[in-house]
Design a protein around this motif. Sequence first.
Motif, PDB file in Angstrom:
ATOM      1  N   GLY A 142       0.888  -1.219   0.022  1.00  0.00           N
ATOM      2  CA  GLY A 142      -0.103   0.028  -0.124  1.00  0.00           C
ATOM      3  C   GLY A 142       0.746   1.254  -0.149  1.00  0.00           C
ATOM      4  O   GLY A 142       1.911   1.210  -0.671  1.00  0.00           O
ATOM      5  N   HIS A 143       0.116   2.236   0.685  1.00  0.00           N
ATOM      6  CA  HIS A 143       0.969   3.434   0.579  1.00  0.00           C
ATOM      7  C   HIS A 143       1.633   3.707   2.076  1.00  0.00           C
ATOM      8  O   HIS A 143       1.114   3.415   3.126  1.00  0.00           O
ATOM      9  CB  HIS A 143      -0.003   4.722   0.573  1.00  0.00           C
ATOM     10  N   LEU A 144       2.943   4.089   2.087  1.00  0.00           N
ATOM     11  CA  LEU A 144       3.629   4.258   3.387  1.00  0.00           C
ATOM     12  C   LEU A 144       4.262   5.632   3.304  1.00  0.00           C
ATOM     13  O   LEU A 144       4.781   6.044   2.615  1.00  0.00           O
ATOM     14  CB  LEU A 144       4.659   3.442   3.193  1.00  0.00           C
ATOM     15  N   GLU A 145       3.912   6.381   4.528  1.00  0.00           N
ATOM     16  CA  GLU A 145       4.387   7.626   4.942  1.00  0.00           C
ATOM     17  C   GLU A 145       5.703   7.825   5.961  1.00  0.00           C
ATOM     18  O   GLU A 145       5.604   6.801   6.747  1.00  0.00           O
ATOM     19  CB  GLU A 145       3.282   8.569   5.354  1.00  0.00           C
ATOM     20  N   THR A 146       6.800   8.267   5.617  1.00  0.00           N
ATOM     21  CA  THR A 146       7.854   8.383   6.453  1.00  0.00           C
ATOM     22  C   THR A 146       7.562   9.358   7.619  1.00  0.00           C
ATOM     23  O   THR A 146       7.163  10.302   7.465  1.00  0.00           O
ATOM     24  CB  THR A 146       9.462   8.619   6.114  1.00  0.00           C
ATOM     25  N   PHE A 147       7.650   8.979   8.776  1.00  0.00           N
ATOM     26  CA  PHE A 147       7.617   9.872   9.945  1.00  0.00           C
ATOM     27  C   PHE A 147       8.844  10.521  10.407  1.00  0.00           C
ATOM     28  O   PHE A 147       8.964  11.252  11.454  1.00  0.00           O
ATOM     29  CB  PHE A 147       7.327   9.113  11.314  1.00  0.00           C
ATOM     30  N   GLY A 148       9.875  10.450   9.496  1.00  0.00           N
ATOM     31  CA  GLY A 148      11.314  10.944   9.559  1.00  0.00           C
ATOM     32  C   GLY A 148      11.380  12.530   9.864  1.00  0.00           C
ATOM     33  O   GLY A 148      12.212  12.992  10.287  1.00  0.00           O
ATOM     34  N   GLY A 149      10.346  12.993   9.289  1.00  0.00           N
ATOM     35  CA  GLY A 149      10.185  14.792   9.299  1.00  0.00           C
ATOM     36  C   GLY A 149       9.901  15.154  10.616  1.00  0.00           C
ATOM     37  O   GLY A 149       9.515  16.366  10.711  1.00  0.00           O
ATOM     38  N   CYS A 150       9.921  14.365  11.597  1.00  0.00           N
ATOM     39  CA  CYS A 150       9.244  14.911  12.810  1.00  0.00           C
ATOM     40  C   CYS A 150      10.259  14.688  14.232  1.00  0.00           C
ATOM     41  O   CYS A 150      10.194  15.405  15.018  1.00  0.00           O
ATOM     42  CB  CYS A 150       7.908  13.988  13.295  1.00  0.00           C
ATOM     43  N   MET A 151      11.327  13.599  13.888  1.00  0.00           N
ATOM     44  CA  MET A 151      11.988  13.355  15.206  1.00  0.00           C
ATOM     45  C   MET A 151      12.033  13.994  16.318  1.00  0.00           C
ATOM     46  O   MET A 151      12.291  15.160  16.311  1.00  0.00           O
ATOM     47  CB  MET A 151      13.525  13.330  14.365  1.00  0.00           C
ATOM     48  N   MET A 152      11.491  13.410  17.360  1.00  0.00           N
ATOM     49  CA  MET A 152      11.364  14.058  18.750  1.00  0.00           C
ATOM     50  C   MET A 152      10.410  15.177  18.880  1.00  0.00           C
ATOM     51  O   MET A 152      10.241  15.852  19.782  1.00  0.00           O
ATOM     52  CB  MET A 152      12.679  14.485  19.459  1.00  0.00           C
TER      53      MET A 152
END
Lengths: 402, 142
Positions: A154-164
């Motif tokens: 499916g569709h996968l979003e990275t959460f990498g733009g949030c760190m902490m």
Amino acid sequence: MTGFADAVARAAAAGRLVVQPRMGMASPLEMRAGLLAVRDADASTVGTLTVDSYTRVGDHRAALAALHDGARLNGYPIVSHHPETTQAVLDGLTGFPVQVRHGSADPRAIFGALAAAGLDATEGGPVSYCLPYSRKPLRDSVEHWSEACENFSGHLETFGGCMMGQLCPPSLLVALSVLEAVFFRFHGVESVSLSYAQQTNADQDAEAIRALRVLAGRFLSDVDWHVVVYAYMGVFPRTPAGARLLNDNAARLAVRAGAERLIVKTVAEAHRIPTVDENVAALESAAEAAAQAAPEESFVDTGVLAEATALVEAVLELPGDPGTALLAAFRRGLLDVPYCLHPDNAGHARSHIDDTGRLRWSSVGAMPIPRSSVDRSGPAPDSAGLLAALHRVAHLHDARTR
Amino acid sequence: MNNLVLLSGTASDSHTWNLVYLQLLLEEAGHRVINLGACVPPVLLADECEAEQPDLVVLSTVNGHGYQDGPRALAELRGRPGLAAVPVVIGGKLGTGGPEPAQADALRAAGFAEVFDDDTAIARFREFITAHALCRTAGTAS
Ligand code: B12
């Protein structure tokens, strides 16, 4: 394209920002009511099923116990509810895309449960759902995420733009977002989104989102991708007016920088889990602010793209696949997240907010970032100084609306 | 006395800014701090307490599962012979709907020495650790 990505692409083509809540409650009835209210909101919406903390850390026994005792949970325990229950929650919602949001360093059971319920969109990443969310070794997270991605279509979003959530300088957020998306693609995911969380200065944020788009164009040209902005993920304004202003500013930022989707925050953020009505109000307010904003063509370049490029290239030049490279990068401190307590983070990097409200490096540890980007004039890192930095955005927005 | 505080998140909670902040605050007040970080299961917490023999255990949680995770952690500590008396406090955003005085009282009844769950938390905590340190000093002097 997946149903989720397709809905985002259609809205973007029509010039509308897609808005999405962070929403999850333990009760299937309440969860369903919440999804229906989001679908029917006066905005271009997609739905969210946010998973509770027990399910996130894999303690399904505690989640079941809470369901049994009627104790309140901070999200929907998708692994503990029967697949048929989740199907009933979603019944009749065909055509309304719903994303599962979790925060798990071992997402395999969650990926299994969402597929069993007929869902095809979720998010996270081997780094962004380990360092701020778990005490599991990064190596285990990379392994679990590789496996989960291999079995996912499916569709996968990275959460990498949030760190902490806060106080992480934009170049590192952009780099991690790109690197996790590259990891997803390597493991066969063909539809991704890249995240960036609103930070402390709108101009710096707009520059960062543009940098994210440039790097996505370069490293992800063969997959479907879009950009999602998160309304501020740090300490939120305490007043309703302050919270609304910050959320609306996130919508303006998203439009200005050409992002396709926004995840909102509510007036309850600083205090407790929001109600469905508070979520709907935040979605509608953001959509209205977005409708009045316009994309901008040019941004001042203060070096975010150059820093992020250096980080991404340094990692991808390391031997092995993207997961192996990420592990080596953290081991050597080529990536180093400020204020992250996880044992696999080097912990030498520090950041602060300067007089103009921009996030700056106080020290970069072993990251390949030029010394000229380091600003040593920051405040003393004592408890009062830290609390002031964490509350700066909240105070400014609360004060501006008084 | 060694003035050692063991600071910890709860089993299901991954928030750490609270822990980073409380560590600084405690160190500035003259305590030595061992910070176990986030997502600490009761067994690990109790093992660390047995190994380190702290003078005070501080649990911090903001994810809304505090009323469930807090008592489980305390029960594990109290089940260990050497940890029957070490004072344990808890604070943060304990439930999902804002402060609930009745639930806080239930935590005190379960054996928490203090509960810090509202806007007065930090002011009360500063008083608590000052009084606690005085107590300890008095205890060792006599
Ligand atoms: C940053 C943040 C995150 C970051 C955390 C990164 C990290 N590793 O730390 C990220 C994005 C990863 C995150 C994730 C989640 N979060 Co969060 N997060 C926040 C946010 C925005 C700020 C928290 C913060 O940094 N505060 C700064 C520190 C210094 O302050 P503090 O934590 O509030 O602690 C103060 C007091 O509570 C008190 N205190 C705390 N502990 C103790 C202990 C003692 C002894 C004492 C005396 C005082 C005390 O002192 C501190 C200083 O005043 C808050 C909302 C807000 N406040 O605006 C939500 C919030 C805490 N998160 C929340 C939730 C639910 C989650 C998630 C479960 C996801 C979800 N369902 O929404 C996950 C956690 C997953 C898990 N396993 O638990 C909820 C909790 C709801 C509730 N309790 O009613 C909040 C309130 C947001 C909301 N309204 O929904 N989060």
